[in-house]
Scaffold this active site. Structure first.
Site, PDB file in Angstrom:
ATOM      1  N   PHE A 149      -2.697   2.953  -2.143  1.00 36.43           N
ATOM      2  CA  PHE A 149      -1.667   1.993  -1.732  1.00 36.43           C
ATOM      3  C   PHE A 149      -0.612   1.777  -2.808  1.00 36.43           C
ATOM      4  O   PHE A 149       0.494   1.353  -2.511  1.00 36.43           O
ATOM      5  CB  PHE A 149      -2.328   0.633  -1.395  1.00 36.43           C
ATOM      6  CG  PHE A 149      -2.616  -0.206  -2.607  1.00 36.43           C
ATOM      7  CD1 PHE A 149      -1.634  -1.049  -3.142  1.00 36.43           C
ATOM      8  CD2 PHE A 149      -3.846  -0.157  -3.252  1.00 36.43           C
ATOM      9  CE1 PHE A 149      -1.889  -1.810  -4.275  1.00 36.43           C
ATOM     10  CE2 PHE A 149      -4.102  -0.909  -4.389  1.00 36.43           C
ATOM     11  CZ  PHE A 149      -3.122  -1.739  -4.894  1.00 36.43           C
ATOM     12  N   LYS A 173      -2.705  11.668   4.682  1.00 36.99           N
ATOM     13  CA  LYS A 173      -3.429  10.470   5.130  1.00 36.99           C
ATOM     14  C   LYS A 173      -3.105   9.389   4.112  1.00 36.99           C
ATOM     15  O   LYS A 173      -3.737   9.265   3.070  1.00 36.99           O
ATOM     16  CB  LYS A 173      -4.935  10.763   5.162  1.00 36.99           C
ATOM     17  CG  LYS A 173      -5.750   9.913   6.110  1.00 36.99           C
ATOM     18  CD  LYS A 173      -5.630   8.424   5.921  1.00 36.99           C
ATOM     19  CE  LYS A 173      -6.456   7.863   4.792  1.00 36.99           C
ATOM     20  NZ  LYS A 173      -6.164   6.433   4.514  1.00 36.99           N
ATOM     21  N   GLU A 176      -3.838   2.787   4.292  1.00 39.23           N
ATOM     22  CA  GLU A 176      -3.624   1.951   5.484  1.00 39.23           C
ATOM     23  C   GLU A 176      -2.977   0.615   5.124  1.00 39.23           C
ATOM     24  O   GLU A 176      -2.590  -0.142   6.000  1.00 39.23           O
ATOM     25  CB  GLU A 176      -4.938   1.748   6.245  1.00 39.23           C
ATOM     26  CG  GLU A 176      -6.080   1.104   5.481  1.00 39.23           C
ATOM     27  CD  GLU A 176      -6.920   2.101   4.658  1.00 39.23           C
ATOM     28  OE1 GLU A 176      -6.326   2.978   3.977  1.00 39.23           O
ATOM     29  OE2 GLU A 176      -8.154   1.981   4.682  1.00 39.23           O
ATOM     30  N   ARG A 177      -2.865   0.333   3.807  1.00 40.74           N
ATOM     31  CA  ARG A 177      -2.299  -0.972   3.426  1.00 40.74           C
ATOM     32  C   ARG A 177      -0.774  -0.970   3.448  1.00 40.74           C
ATOM     33  O   ARG A 177      -0.154  -1.996   3.663  1.00 40.74           O
ATOM     34  CB  ARG A 177      -2.806  -1.382   2.051  1.00 40.74           C
ATOM     35  CG  ARG A 177      -4.259  -1.809   2.138  1.00 40.74           C
ATOM     36  CD  ARG A 177      -4.812  -2.195   0.809  1.00 40.74           C
ATOM     37  NE  ARG A 177      -5.937  -1.346   0.484  1.00 40.74           N
ATOM     38  CZ  ARG A 177      -6.513  -1.286  -0.700  1.00 40.74           C
ATOM     39  NH1 ARG A 177      -6.055  -2.004  -1.685  1.00 40.74           N
ATOM     40  NH2 ARG A 177      -7.538  -0.492  -0.904  1.00 40.74           N
ATOM     41  N   SER A 226      -9.435   5.327  -6.018  1.00 40.72           N
ATOM     42  CA  SER A 226     -10.444   4.834  -6.960  1.00 40.72           C
ATOM     43  C   SER A 226     -11.477   5.925  -7.264  1.00 40.72           C
ATOM     44  O   SER A 226     -11.666   6.862  -6.476  1.00 40.72           O
ATOM     45  CB  SER A 226     -11.114   3.587  -6.392  1.00 40.72           C
ATOM     46  OG  SER A 226     -11.541   3.835  -5.085  1.00 40.72           O
ATOM     47  N   CYS A 281      -2.037   2.877 -11.928  1.00 43.70           N
ATOM     48  CA  CYS A 281      -3.145   3.587 -12.577  1.00 43.70           C
ATOM     49  C   CYS A 281      -2.834   3.839 -14.044  1.00 43.70           C
ATOM     50  O   CYS A 281      -3.721   4.157 -14.821  1.00 43.70           O
ATOM     51  CB  CYS A 281      -3.417   4.900 -11.873  1.00 43.70           C
ATOM     52  SG  CYS A 281      -2.074   6.050 -12.057  1.00 43.70           S
ATOM     53  N   GLU A 383     -12.465  -1.230 -13.968  1.00 49.25           N
ATOM     54  CA  GLU A 383     -11.032  -1.338 -13.673  1.00 49.25           C
ATOM     55  C   GLU A 383     -10.793  -2.623 -12.881  1.00 49.25           C
ATOM     56  O   GLU A 383     -11.420  -2.844 -11.838  1.00 49.25           O
ATOM     57  CB  GLU A 383     -10.584  -0.132 -12.842  1.00 49.25           C
ATOM     58  CG  GLU A 383      -9.093  -0.124 -12.576  1.00 49.25           C
ATOM     59  CD  GLU A 383      -8.645   1.062 -11.711  1.00 49.25           C
ATOM     60  OE1 GLU A 383      -9.306   1.336 -10.698  1.00 49.25           O
ATOM     61  OE2 GLU A 383      -7.625   1.687 -12.051  1.00 49.25           O
TER      62      GLU A 383
END
Ligand code: NAD
Length: 497
Positions: A149, A173, A176-177, A226, A281, A383
């Protein structure tokens, strides 16, 4: 309410599963759209379209393929503000930061324009008597990318630009957020002249991801997200013989040496630690001052800066950072702060109580700063992915070098110093993939490549740069001899040169 479906074979498809995920507007807390969660059958439809379109695209000469991206760049520039606003409204990052998200993706598209040169093979004349050898790079066919996201423009472009430029068809893909911008990018590629079916978007969750991983017609998968999911994808993709490059989470340290320019170091720490609410990240989440005096000087300057960070809605031009992406993310980060307090770290700045006036339901929190964090604490090991910076005090250079080197993540690291010798030694010895010397977020430019080590990256090739050309192509080597060079008689021994 706006709904986001899929983009298959150059057409918008509504989605047939009946399952949807809410897309929030983090700055207000409202649900602003619903995204369809795809099915195995929808993924299969995308693969069929991709498979049908790919051979003709691969046969299109590379310069013509590059021209589609040239046009795409014009269209991205045309729609830049609109896209940045959509991105900011879905993700929560500020409008200028959303523009940066798009631009760092655009830079990789610019790199991909060089594909005619990048795909050139090698040739050796006279490798044996009358024998010439050449190698060529060919596309893999249908490849897929699964993205996080936090960079909904940049990371899809990091993946699909080199993949498609090399002659592959791509299935994206996205997260979805915040699915709005990836969909818009696919529309712009079509408008730029990309044949339908070469870039497909299938939205969804684990169901679509697993369908991608198990699909025998997909040759390679790129993943960013992640670490636990990265490892899962890497292993399951390998089980069906796919190439995989999977990039995971991070705990990026910034070492502050006693001779560092302290004002520069503090500027770097607030920008890299709290920008995008720490949802990068490459965000710096651990500051490592070397020596007690350095640590005390650092804290003296850092505390007021963190206390005075300006948090605001994404479209506020004066905001340093905006809300977190979802309520769940906000609660998770606040929970980590609670854990840190219980573990005995000193919470020097507590931003948990921050409320944004007029946006009381938005997912905001203020910056948090921990001092006296130690290696055994969860807030150091895990994290957090929020506006939380931990200060771990090191006694000397060797300890500062060991901390990031021994951490399970190995994405980025930085050292702030005026001393070339220590910077050089640090860069050479540290066990981390990307190093900054007086640069807090060392994301390499597009013609180098991006990749973390250890649990930050599974697979042996990095994203973008020449590594991406290697990842999205396979090498074929041809050994050729013409009849005039063939000597008489059969040869039963292994040919040697
Ligand atoms: P995430 O792992 O939750 O999701 C990433 C993608 O995986 C999404 O498309 C999601 O739909 C899918 N996914 C989620 N759960 C899944 C499951 N159980 N099975 C299959 N697919 C699943 O990550 P995120 O929260 O979207 O992004 C933040 C994470 O990404 C952070 O850990 C961050 O450090 C990392 N990240 C890494 C890099 C890098 O290059 N190393 C870059 C950006 C972000």
């Amino acid at each position: 309410m706006r709904t986001v479906g899929h983009f298959i074979g150059g057409k918008h498809v509504k989605g047939s599963s009946g399952r949807f995920a809410d897309v929030y507007q983090p700055m207000t807390g409202d649900v602003q759209a619903q995204v369809a969660l795809g099915t195995k059958a929808e993924l299969r439809a995308a693969v069929e379209n991709a498979k049908a379109a790919q051979p003709a695209w691969a046969a299109t000469n590379p310069q013509r393929r590059a021209r589609v991206f040239m046009k795409f760049l014009e269209l991205v520039a045309r729609d830049n503000d609109e896209m940045a606003e959509l991105l900011a409204r879905e993700h929560g990052k500020t409008f200028p930061d959303a523009k940066g998200d798009i631009l760092r993706g655009v830079e990789v598209v610019e790199f991909a324009l060089g594909v005619p040169h990048l795909m050139k093979g090698e040739y050796t004349e006279g490798a044996g008597p009358g024998i010439d050898l050449y190698s060529i790079r060919q596309p893999l066919g249908v490849v897929a990318g699964i993205t996080p996201f936090n960079f909904p423009a940049m990371i899809p472009m990091w993946q699909f630009a080199p993949a498609i430029a090399c002659g592959n068809a791509f299935i994206l893909k996205p997260s979805e957020r915040d699915p709005g911008v990836p969909m818009k990018l696919a529309e712009l590629m079509l408008e730029a002249g990309l044949p339908p079916g070469i870039l497909n978007v299938v939205n969804g969750d684990k169901e679509v991801v697993d369908a991608i991983l198990d699909d025998q017609d997909i040759s390679a998968v790129g993943f960013v997200g992640s670490s636990s999911i990265a490892q899962y994808i890497y292993e399951r993709a390998a089980a069906t013989g796919k190439r995989a490059q999977c990039f995971g989470g991070a705990k990026n340290h910034m070492i502050v040496m006693p001779d560092a320019d302290m004002d520069q170091a503090v500027d770097a720490l607030v920008g890299a630690g709290y920008g995008a609410a720490g949802e990068r990240c490459m965000a710096v989440s651990v500051a490592v001052p070397v020596g007690k005096t350095t640590a005390d000087r650092l804290m003296e300057k850092l505390v007021p800066r963190v206390e005075n960070l300006k948090i605001g809605p994404s479209m506020d031009p004066s905001a340093d950072f905006g809300p977190l992406v979802t309520k769940a993310a906000l609660e998770r980060v606040k929970n980590y702060v609670e854990i840190g307090v219980k573990e005995g770290a000193t919470l020097a700045v507590d931003g948990r109580g921050f409320k944004m006036q007029g946006y009381e339901n938005g997912f905001y929190m203020g910056g948090c700063l921990f001092d006296n964090v130690t290696k055994d604490m969860r807030i150091y090991k895990e994290e957090i992915f929020g506006p939380v910076l931990s200060v771990v005090r090191a006694h000397d250079f060797d300890e500062a070098l060991r901390l990031p080197s021994e951490h399970e993540y190995g994405n980025g690291v930085a050292i702030f110093t005026r001393d070339g010798d220590s910077a050089r030694e640090f860069a050479a010895k540290v066990n981390v993939g990307m190093v900054g010397i007086n640069v807090p977020i060392p994301v390499p430019v597009a013609y180098f490549s991006f990749g973390g080590w250890k649990r930050s990256g599974f697979g042996d090739l990095n994203q973008y740069g020449t590594d991406s050309v290697r990842f999205y192509t396979k090498t074929k080597t041809v050994t050729a001899r013409w009849p005039s060079g063939v000597k008489e008689g059969a040869d039963f021994a292994m040919p040697t040169s």
